[in-house]
Design an enzyme around this catalytic site. Sequence first.
Site, PDB file in Angstrom:
ATOM      1  N   LYS A 111      -9.533  21.947   7.761  1.00 56.15           N
ATOM      2  CA  LYS A 111      -9.217  21.399   6.157  1.00 56.15           C
ATOM      3  C   LYS A 111      -7.480  21.897   6.138  1.00 56.15           C
ATOM      4  CE  LYS A 111     -11.248  19.708   2.837  1.00 56.15           C
ATOM      5  NZ  LYS A 111     -12.567  18.904   2.495  1.00 56.15           N
TER       6      LYS A 111
HETATM    7  N1  GLU Z   1     -12.449  15.000   2.992  1.00 51.58           N
HETATM    8  C1  GLU Z   1     -13.589  14.542   3.361  1.00 51.58           C
HETATM    9  C2  GLU Z   1     -14.705  15.694   3.368  1.00 51.58           C
HETATM   10  O1  GLU Z   1     -14.381  16.577   2.934  1.00 51.58           O
HETATM   11  C3  GLU Z   1     -13.495  13.807   4.492  1.00 51.58           C
HETATM   12  C4  GLU Z   1     -13.021  14.534   5.822  1.00 51.58           C
HETATM   13  C5  GLU Z   1     -12.763  13.680   6.981  1.00 51.58           C
HETATM   14  O2  GLU Z   1     -12.963  12.528   7.009  1.00 51.58           O
HETATM   15  O3  GLU Z   1     -12.273  14.248   8.284  1.00 51.58           O
HETATM   16  O4  GLU Z   1     -15.700  15.567   3.816  1.00 51.58           O
END
Ligand code: GLU
Length: 421
Positions: A111
């Site tokens: 993240k």
């Molecule tokens: N931000 C989204 C999540 O929390 C998508 C993450 C992604 O597609 O890598 O799942």
Amino acid sequence: MDIVNSCDPQGPLAAVLEELTQSAEIIGLDDRTLQKLRHPKRTFIVSIPVLMDDGGLNVFTGYRVQHNIDRGPAKGGIRYHPDVSLEKTVALSMLMTWKCAVVDIPYGGAKGGIICDPADMSKNELEHMTRRYTTELIDVFGPERDIPAPDMGTGPEVMGWIMDTYSMNKGYSVPGVVTGKPLSIGGARGRSKATGRGCVFVIREAAKREGIELDGATMVLQGFGNVGSALAELIVPLGVKVIAIGDVAGSIYNSGGLDIAALKRFSDEAGSVVGFPESEPLDNGDLLTLDCDILVPAALEGQINDCNAADISARLVVEAANAPTTPEGDRILNERGIVIVPDILANAGGVTVSYFEWVQSLQAYFWTEEQVNLRLEDVMTRAFENVYDEAKKRDLDMRTAAMTVAVGRVAEAITDRGIFP
Ligand code: GLU
């Protein structure tokens, strides 16, 4: 600085660590693997100087945390929000590891985020901030290393800037470095609605198991951003009445069901659902406890907690947001027999279609939207079944079952690889 929420005093990191420890006990995980999983693999903190439109300089703080890469490259979104913190980014990176494992796609978890308020910044400032953040992390990102995607406050435009900055540094186009990018540069058809669509598949499966008739069922939705609005649009054709929706500015209510298409047009224009003509205003504090069959938190963390869990009347809670329920909120809902479909399963549709996008970008061979949606349905229903069967087999709630499935898969990869050196 993080503002301590008295209804969520522990914050999300303590919560995800508690869930990890609990699931490790249930599956009898060895202590070495547990210790490895309690710690993020790599944590990066960067300063991002940006020349603002008024001529001044703002130095923003950005993070990227890679929690685990045992099952594949690090994967996860980038959040632009004033509440971004290192601790939250670590917690959300761990959730990404479990999310990718629970839907069985070959990724680890990551993240990123920048502490900023994108609503207060011009497009020019956002572009410079994004390009500098990417440059600071140029050796961290990469299609085989770490693949960012949109999260709160970011979207296709930001992903396009990341892809371009990375590609300019390499000297050739690298579409596989990000997902959630515009279609013109290798984005996947269906990606923007994928999280909402995945939630709808999960709601359909959960309703079937719990004996909830969707035709005529009522839903309350917290959040009308990318995820919430797609979910609302896609659930209405199943006969569900979305009776109340809230966003940061306030909430609205219509007992007969809100006209989602009209509301979307209204909120795109007004910047909020508040003031929508065919609705009554509602206090944000009363939204989650409204009488309904299905409650969907699709906004921030810690929304269902020890202050309001006892008053929630829904039969089914589906976590479209990441970490919207605190451990105490979770305990109260479980005691009251309310079924919760946890975030790592409920909102995994986004990263699943990100995986499809990455595969397409690497192969330079693109699928139709129908192919994307069918494969998403397949992944989400299979993952739901896996978790549901695990819950029945071990007599667990869905969150714990999702965690034991996910942690079990990551642990198996760790065991098969061994600890280096
Ligand atoms: N931000 C989204 C999540 O929390 C998508 C993450 C992604 O597609 O890598 O799942």
